[in-house]
Design a protein around this motif. Structure first.
Motif, PDB file in Angstrom:
ATOM      1  N   PRO A  44      32.228  33.565  50.622  1.00 58.51           N
ATOM      2  CA  PRO A  44      33.534  34.152  50.940  1.00 58.51           C
ATOM      3  C   PRO A  44      33.493  35.641  51.274  1.00 58.51           C
ATOM      4  CG  PRO A  44      33.304  33.919  48.560  1.00 58.51           C
ATOM      5  CD  PRO A  44      32.082  33.292  49.168  1.00 58.51           C
ATOM      6  N   VAL A  45      32.308  36.248  51.281  1.00 58.40           N
ATOM      7  CA  VAL A  45      32.207  37.689  51.563  1.00 58.40           C
ATOM      8  C   VAL A  45      32.522  37.954  53.039  1.00 58.40           C
ATOM      9  CG1 VAL A  45      30.596  39.635  51.720  1.00 58.40           C
ATOM     10  CG2 VAL A  45      30.560  38.136  49.720  1.00 58.40           C
ATOM     11  N   PRO A  46      33.308  38.982  53.353  1.00 58.94           N
ATOM     12  CA  PRO A  46      33.559  39.338  54.754  1.00 58.94           C
ATOM     13  C   PRO A  46      32.270  39.754  55.449  1.00 58.94           C
ATOM     14  CG  PRO A  46      35.173  40.388  53.319  1.00 58.94           C
ATOM     15  CD  PRO A  46      34.110  39.822  52.424  1.00 58.94           C
TER      16      PRO A  46
ATOM     17  N   THR B  15      35.470  35.369  59.986  1.00 58.77           N
ATOM     18  CA  THR B  15      35.590  36.605  59.205  1.00 58.77           C
ATOM     19  C   THR B  15      34.748  36.601  57.936  1.00 58.77           C
ATOM     20  OG1 THR B  15      37.552  35.766  58.055  1.00 58.77           O
ATOM     21  CG2 THR B  15      37.905  37.037  60.079  1.00 58.77           C
ATOM     22  N   THR B  16      34.325  35.434  57.457  1.00 61.39           N
ATOM     23  CA  THR B  16      33.464  35.344  56.280  1.00 61.39           C
ATOM     24  C   THR B  16      32.220  34.540  56.640  1.00 61.39           C
ATOM     25  OG1 THR B  16      34.341  33.258  55.407  1.00 61.39           O
ATOM     26  CG2 THR B  16      35.519  35.293  54.808  1.00 61.39           C
ATOM     27  N   TYR B  17      31.225  34.602  55.783  1.00 61.68           N
ATOM     28  CA  TYR B  17      30.003  33.847  56.044  1.00 61.68           C
ATOM     29  C   TYR B  17      30.260  32.344  56.049  1.00 61.68           C
ATOM     30  CZ  TYR B  17      27.614  38.285  55.608  1.00 61.68           C
ATOM     31  OH  TYR B  17      27.211  39.577  55.818  1.00 61.68           O
TER      32      TYR B  17
END
Length: 494
Positions: free
Chosen positions: A125-127, A139-141
């Motif tokens: 969920p990291v941008p 926008t996220t992995y």
């Protein structure tokens, strides 16, 4: 050492304080890196053949299911990890200088390992950093792919299919503790970590002129680890996987020897079609690649092709080596067209597979497919080799400014490191035009650090001559037109 949870928070914080990196990370001359199944199938459902787009030129319908049969999100994901590692590393100096980061031993290693050993359960969920104008669709992995990393696909870490034992046969970097591509990458992680800890304590290294080095990832010996990591991983992962795995034909059941008679485990493609697509994915070209000019690929590697207001990183973005091909075509004195040659090899090979899906290739068809593979790989490696020539020339030009106000230590370290990082890649293609002996000789001439302005004049002269000899060796191996090699000053060529 941070826990996974605190590392995740660190990554969020780093992005918040440094902002998005608007450089895609694919441009080789500017700044603004595991699954173990071997096939990138059966991950989490993303490799089921995404919907075609009318702007796609690389688009093939399955002869067996009628669905779009092209999918290689795992390869795009690894390009993204490589470039986001570079962007993240580029922000560490400011974080320390601004008092936002006080690294202790191991902190930076863990931050870089976030990308190299990527864990979707933590980082999904990291941008993402990469955000080409007008912004990325993803926008996220997790939006791109999942359950992929770089470590498991680094040369030497696949269980089968590689033409050398990369745990013992890596050539080009001789250092205690370095026995494989992965060990070299992790050695550089540690060296960056040590510099970051020292930097945070106020112990900033000095270049030969007595000025502080420009960033935490630049050593006083002139190694730019940011460039070394990005360029070497592009070779040890993307080029190695493309040339020595997915497009190779030396291992039964892998690469061009994969099954072509049935859909692969319920997917809309045969195993052979998917292997070919994954090789194409590692080259990094957008699916509309032939519709782009060299300048568009080189200067704006991601753009909104279909007009939906965002750049789809899986189809509208040019990554890594596909960008270098355009840069060298654009900068050639004697005309080259590596972009077209690579595209035609990849496209025509895939078209052959789409026409024949469901039946074994005949001997003549297998030979034809191998010919398209050879065309694509030849153009791919020539783009790599010409890029090494380009950075040899940049390094010669840097050395020509020693003792003047025009000399820039940071640029010198950057150019030398790009030269060396790219040059380590040739060994990962068993069909390389450069022999093992010439490859070893080239790296002996380049050495493991640049010669700097505080060296004796005779040492400077000898090293410049060695770089010119290495450039000549490359030109001979790849049949480059002498007009593209440049002169003794590194000018008037690539």
């Amino acid at each position: 050492m941070k826990t996974h949870t605190s590392l995740l928070l660190t990554c969020f914080f780093a992005m918040a304080c440094s902002g998005k990196d608007t450089d895609s990370g694919t441009a080789d001359g500017t700044d603004g890196l595991s699954d173990t199944d071997g096939e990138d199938t059966g991950d989490t459902g993303e490799d089921t053949g995404d919907a075609p787009d009318l702007t796609d030129a690389y688009a093939f319908e399955s002869a067996l299911s009628g669905e779009n049969s092209v999918s290689y999100s795992g390869q795009v994901f690894r390009h993204l990890l490589i470039d986001d590692m570079k962007a993240h590393l580029g922000g560490i100096t400011d974080r320390i200088n601004e008092g936002a980061f006080y690294p202790v031993a191991g902190d930076v290693v863990e931050e870089l390992a976030f990308y190299y050993d990527f864990d979707s359960s933590v980082g999904g969920p990291v941008p993402i950093y990469t955000s080409p104008d007008p912004g990325a669709l993803q926008t996220t992995y997790d939006d791109v792919s999942s359950d992929k990393d770089l470590a498991g696909k680094t040369a030497g870490n696949d269980a089968t299919g590689q033409h050398k034992d990369w745990t013992t046969e890596l050539v080009g970097w001789d250092q205690d503790g370095v026995t494989s591509p992965e060990s070299l990458i992790r050695t550089w992680f540690v060296e960056i970590d040590e510099q970051a800890v020292a930097w945070g304590a106020g112990d900033i290294p000095l270049d030969p002129s007595g000025a502080p080095v420009p960033a935490v990832y630049v050593s006083p010996e002139g190694l730019d680890y940011q460039q070394l990591l990005q360029k070497f991983i592009r070779g040890a992962v993307a080029f190695s996987q493309g040339a020595d795995d997915y497009l190779d034909d030396d291992t039964e059941g892998k690469g061009l020897l994969s099954d072509h008679t049935a859909l692969d485990d319920g997917k809309p493609y045969t195993a052979l079609e998917h292997q070919w697509d994954e090789g194409f994915g590692y080259f990094g070209a957008a699916r509309s690649y032939p519709d782009w000019t060299d300048a568009e690929i080189a200067d704006t590697p991601g753009r909104d092709v279909n007009g939906d207001g965002a750049v789809d990183l899986t189809r509208e973005m040019n990554w890594g080596h596909s960008v270098n091909a355009a840069k060298r075509d654009r900068g050639a004195v004697a005309a080259t067209d590596y972009t077209a040659e690579a595209w035609l090899g990849f496209y025509n090979g895939r078209a052959l597979l789409a026409e024949t899906a469901g039946t074994p290739l005949t001997e003549a068809q297998a030979t034809e497919l191998a010919g398209y593979r050879d065309q694509a790989l030849d153009a791919w490696e020539k783009a790599l080799a010409s890029t090494v020539v380009h950075y040899i020339n940049d390094t010669l030009q840097d050395m020509g400014t020693f003792g003047t106000d025009d000399y820039d230590f940071g640029n010198h370290a950057k150019h030398w490191s790009e030269m060396k990082g790219f040059a380590l890649a040739f060994q990962f293609n068993r069909r390389s035009p450069m022999s093992d002996a010439d490859f070893a000789a080239m790296h002996a001439l380049m050495g493991q650090a640049p010669v700097l302005e505080d060296a004796d004049q005779s040492v400077q002269d000898d090293y410049a001559a060695a770089l010119i000899e290495a450039r000549t060796l490359i030109g001979t191996a790849y049949g480059f037109d002498p007009a593209n090699l440049g002169d003794d000053n590194g000018e008037n060529g690539w």
